[in-house]
Motif scaffolding. Sequence first.
Motif, PDB file in Angstrom:
ATOM      1  N   GLY A 476      56.026  84.677  54.357  1.00  0.00           N
ATOM      2  CA  GLY A 476      57.157  84.712  53.427  1.00  0.00           C
ATOM      3  C   GLY A 476      58.461  84.266  54.044  1.00  0.00           C
ATOM      4  O   GLY A 476      59.358  83.779  53.350  1.00  0.00           O
ATOM      5  N   GLU A 477      58.576  84.418  55.367  1.00  0.00           N
ATOM      6  CA  GLU A 477      59.825  84.025  56.006  1.00  0.00           C
ATOM      7  C   GLU A 477      60.036  82.518  55.999  1.00  0.00           C
ATOM      8  O   GLU A 477      61.156  82.038  56.001  1.00  0.00           O
ATOM      9  N   VAL A 478      58.946  81.801  56.042  1.00  0.00           N
ATOM     10  CA  VAL A 478      59.062  80.343  56.175  1.00  0.00           C
ATOM     11  C   VAL A 478      58.528  79.539  54.989  1.00  0.00           C
ATOM     12  O   VAL A 478      58.736  78.334  54.913  1.00  0.00           O
ATOM     13  N   LEU A 479      57.887  80.242  54.079  1.00  0.00           N
ATOM     14  CA  LEU A 479      57.276  79.535  52.960  1.00  0.00           C
ATOM     15  C   LEU A 479      58.293  78.774  52.105  1.00  0.00           C
ATOM     16  O   LEU A 479      58.103  77.609  51.755  1.00  0.00           O
ATOM     17  N   GLN A 480      59.369  79.465  51.790  1.00  0.00           N
ATOM     18  CA  GLN A 480      60.379  78.862  50.939  1.00  0.00           C
ATOM     19  C   GLN A 480      61.020  77.656  51.636  1.00  0.00           C
ATOM     20  O   GLN A 480      61.320  76.647  51.004  1.00  0.00           O
ATOM     21  N   LEU A 481      61.183  77.790  52.958  1.00  0.00           N
ATOM     22  CA  LEU A 481      61.738  76.664  53.717  1.00  0.00           C
ATOM     23  C   LEU A 481      60.792  75.465  53.661  1.00  0.00           C
ATOM     24  O   LEU A 481      61.218  74.325  53.487  1.00  0.00           O
ATOM     25  N   PHE A 482      59.517  75.792  53.793  1.00  0.00           N
ATOM     26  CA  PHE A 482      58.506  74.739  53.750  1.00  0.00           C
ATOM     27  C   PHE A 482      58.598  73.974  52.428  1.00  0.00           C
ATOM     28  O   PHE A 482      58.611  72.749  52.382  1.00  0.00           O
ATOM     29  N   ARG A 483      58.719  74.735  51.345  1.00  0.00           N
ATOM     30  CA  ARG A 483      58.842  74.104  50.035  1.00  0.00           C
ATOM     31  C   ARG A 483      60.058  73.185  49.976  1.00  0.00           C
ATOM     32  O   ARG A 483      59.974  72.052  49.499  1.00  0.00           O
ATOM     33  N   VAL A 484      61.186  73.700  50.464  1.00  0.00           N
ATOM     34  CA  VAL A 484      62.407  72.900  50.409  1.00  0.00           C
ATOM     35  C   VAL A 484      62.280  71.642  51.285  1.00  0.00           C
ATOM     36  O   VAL A 484      62.711  70.562  50.895  1.00  0.00           O
ATOM     37  N   PHE A 485      61.662  71.787  52.427  1.00  0.00           N
ATOM     38  CA  PHE A 485      61.514  70.627  53.307  1.00  0.00           C
ATOM     39  C   PHE A 485      60.663  69.537  52.652  1.00  0.00           C
ATOM     40  O   PHE A 485      60.905  68.348  52.813  1.00  0.00           O
ATOM     41  N   VAL A 486      59.665  69.974  51.928  1.00  0.00           N
ATOM     42  CA  VAL A 486      58.762  68.998  51.320  1.00  0.00           C
ATOM     43  C   VAL A 486      59.305  68.435  50.008  1.00  0.00           C
ATOM     44  O   VAL A 486      59.200  67.241  49.744  1.00  0.00           O
ATOM     45  N   SER A 487      59.894  69.324  49.193  1.00  0.00           N
ATOM     46  CA  SER A 487      60.309  68.867  47.867  1.00  0.00           C
ATOM     47  C   SER A 487      61.815  68.756  47.689  1.00  0.00           C
ATOM     48  O   SER A 487      62.287  68.168  46.742  1.00  0.00           O
ATOM     49  N   GLY A 488      62.554  69.387  48.597  1.00  0.00           N
ATOM     50  CA  GLY A 488      64.007  69.367  48.466  1.00  0.00           C
ATOM     51  C   GLY A 488      64.518  70.482  47.569  1.00  0.00           C
ATOM     52  O   GLY A 488      65.698  70.794  47.570  1.00  0.00           O
ATOM     53  N   GLN A 489      63.608  71.073  46.821  1.00  0.00           N
ATOM     54  CA  GLN A 489      64.044  72.051  45.830  1.00  0.00           C
ATOM     55  C   GLN A 489      63.536  73.455  46.102  1.00  0.00           C
ATOM     56  O   GLN A 489      62.497  73.650  46.713  1.00  0.00           O
ATOM     57  N   ALA A 490      64.281  74.421  45.614  1.00  0.00           N
ATOM     58  CA  ALA A 490      63.921  75.816  45.813  1.00  0.00           C
ATOM     59  C   ALA A 490      62.805  76.253  44.872  1.00  0.00           C
ATOM     60  O   ALA A 490      62.107  77.215  45.126  1.00  0.00           O
ATOM     61  N   GLN A 491      62.675  75.544  43.782  1.00  0.00           N
ATOM     62  CA  GLN A 491      61.629  75.924  42.839  1.00  0.00           C
ATOM     63  C   GLN A 491      60.854  74.689  42.427  1.00  0.00           C
ATOM     64  O   GLN A 491      61.347  73.584  42.462  1.00  0.00           O
ATOM     65  N   GLY A 492      59.640  74.947  42.021  1.00  0.00           N
ATOM     66  CA  GLY A 492      58.836  73.819  41.588  1.00  0.00           C
ATOM     67  C   GLY A 492      57.402  74.203  41.376  1.00  0.00           C
ATOM     68  O   GLY A 492      57.082  75.377  41.216  1.00  0.00           O
ATOM     69  N   VAL A 493      56.554  73.223  41.391  1.00  0.00           N
ATOM     70  CA  VAL A 493      55.141  73.450  41.104  1.00  0.00           C
ATOM     71  C   VAL A 493      54.489  74.246  42.226  1.00  0.00           C
ATOM     72  O   VAL A 493      55.065  74.412  43.300  1.00  0.00           O
ATOM     73  N   ASP A 494      53.282  74.704  41.990  1.00  0.00           N
ATOM     74  CA  ASP A 494      52.555  75.482  42.994  1.00  0.00           C
ATOM     75  C   ASP A 494      52.531  74.726  44.316  1.00  0.00           C
ATOM     76  O   ASP A 494      52.165  73.549  44.375  1.00  0.00           O
ATOM     77  N   LEU A 495      52.936  75.424  45.370  1.00  0.00           N
ATOM     78  CA  LEU A 495      53.184  74.761  46.649  1.00  0.00           C
ATOM     79  C   LEU A 495      51.971  74.066  47.268  1.00  0.00           C
ATOM     80  O   LEU A 495      52.016  72.866  47.526  1.00  0.00           O
ATOM     81  N   PHE A 496      50.898  74.801  47.480  1.00  0.00           N
ATOM     82  CA  PHE A 496      49.791  74.181  48.215  1.00  0.00           C
ATOM     83  C   PHE A 496      49.040  73.127  47.419  1.00  0.00           C
ATOM     84  O   PHE A 496      48.662  72.103  47.971  1.00  0.00           O
TER      85      PHE A 496
END
Length: 518
Positions: A476-496
């Motif tokens: 949980g500490e890094v998941l949201q960062l991972f999403r932002v790094f990949v998509s640029g956005q804080a929210q979006g489609v299912d990550l994996f």
Amino acid sequence: MQQNLFYAAKNKNTICPQPHRATTHGRCAHSIIRLAVCKKNGGDFLLRIEDTDQNRFVPGAEQYIIDALHWCGITIDEGVSVGGTHAPYRQSERKEVYRSYAMQLVASGNAYYAFDTAEQLEQQRKNAEEKKETFSYGSATRMSLNNSLALTVEEVKELISKNVPYVIRLKVQENETITFTDLIRGEVSFDSNLVDDKVLLKSDGMPTYHLAHIVDDYLMEITHAIRGEEWLPSAPAHILIYRYLGLTAQMPHYAHLPLLLKPDGKGKLSKRDGDRLGFPVFPLEWKDPTTGEVSSGYRENGYYPEAFVNMLAMLGWNPGTEQEIFNMNELIAAFSIDHVHKAGARFDPEKTKWYNTQWMLRQSDEDIAKRIKPMVASLTGITTDDVRLSDSFLTACVALLKPRVQFEKEMPEKGLYLFIEPTEYDQTVISKKWKPEFKDFFKMLSDEFTASNEWNSQIAEQTFKAAAEKNNLKPGEVLQLFRVFVSGQAQGVDLFPMIQLLGKNQVLKRLESALKLV
RNA sequence: GGCCCGUUCGUCUAGGGGUUAGGACAUCUCCCUUUCACGGAGGAAACACGAGUUCGAUUCUCGUACGGGCUACCA
């Protein structure tokens, strides 16, 4: 757009007929009901153009209504666009027919010539108004006015020979109670002394709606006259015309439908409400040919015709069950006029969106993918030979995006990051979550991704979690960062699933770019 | 003003003499989800008012109030 258009349905078996009419905006709702009544009775749906008001002719309106009906999925069996045995279907082309019926009424003493000018009548109204009364051209006043009832035969002949303009008015018998049965409201009655002597034939020789619809309904074998509630007050006059014409037995069943009301405030829904409140009132975009004013349409706003029809049908009608999603055929199958509500329904734009979402969820991912392809291409500049514009990639994107939008047209923009690499990163997430020591974790993650032979969402997720554990981090500490790094956005489609879709190289590339910036 | 039609949650509505007055949208809470949605569970929320009929009225009748429509040589 105020052109008068009339739909009717007739039953070819000559038994239970039915006519229908409607205009363009929320009154599509009435057409849907008409169609349902018609088809439920195995009838033909007929389109008649009521263009007897030459002052209100609007170029393009006729074609518009045909297009709008087509978009709604309403098929016309007979009428102006398809022909038929009762042609012509434009009332302006049937002028002489109406005249003969008007003359028949004059001959039988049920109608008369009236020579009063518009100015004279206007004056009468003004005088009455000053006395706080309402002027009505009828049994109480007709003998003191300028007509063939009050004038001598010679005077009338002279006026006619001098080509003085005249109208023909219905002579309503006094002291009668006119009763008829409305299919929706039951028995309705009126005092004939309060029914005015309606104009049947105008001075330009055109009939009014009152005469024309009756003549046509009769000639076209219409069995159900279904129209808006605004016609209820003139219904007694219509009953009388049938009676005076000796056609009572051929009179169609009448039904008066509730009106669509404004979402806020009071009154019947009008064209202006749409633009004022930000929702369309027209099925298709309409450009007024004279003013150039453009009114938005449901179609152009991304609504499915099924959703539009579904929403309209449920306003004022209900199936008596808890089902609420209906296509046209289901609607017809479930329809019963007994379940048409009497009171006007306030239109709710929010619920309309909900219907659209329901219909979107029922579309196949493949179909949506095909439709959004041009939008994605123009938005991203990706060319058609790119895999990202392939049917399979697009379909996978749609599957991911679908639960997150109300309209399919939102997908390209909302899912932009699926197609192109982010150039900006959500700073709120980064400033809140980023710690320099996470760099080791993301470095390890990259390496493990690089090393893995297989690529799918489960493996990516396992790899991610394992890497976090090795770095003594909670995912949980890094998941949201991972999403932002990949998509640029804080929210979006299912990550994996997104990681899987993007592909290993793309994910690694995006990770690398992002890491350079933090 | 006159005439006609109508009135169940904020909205669309079901129901109908005896119901815990049901559903949907919107709203709130929770669950699911290490995001946002979707989905699931739950909450709050209505019979306009007054008489009459009745053992019993939200339901039937009548009034009142309120809303809507019409009151054109427009439909």
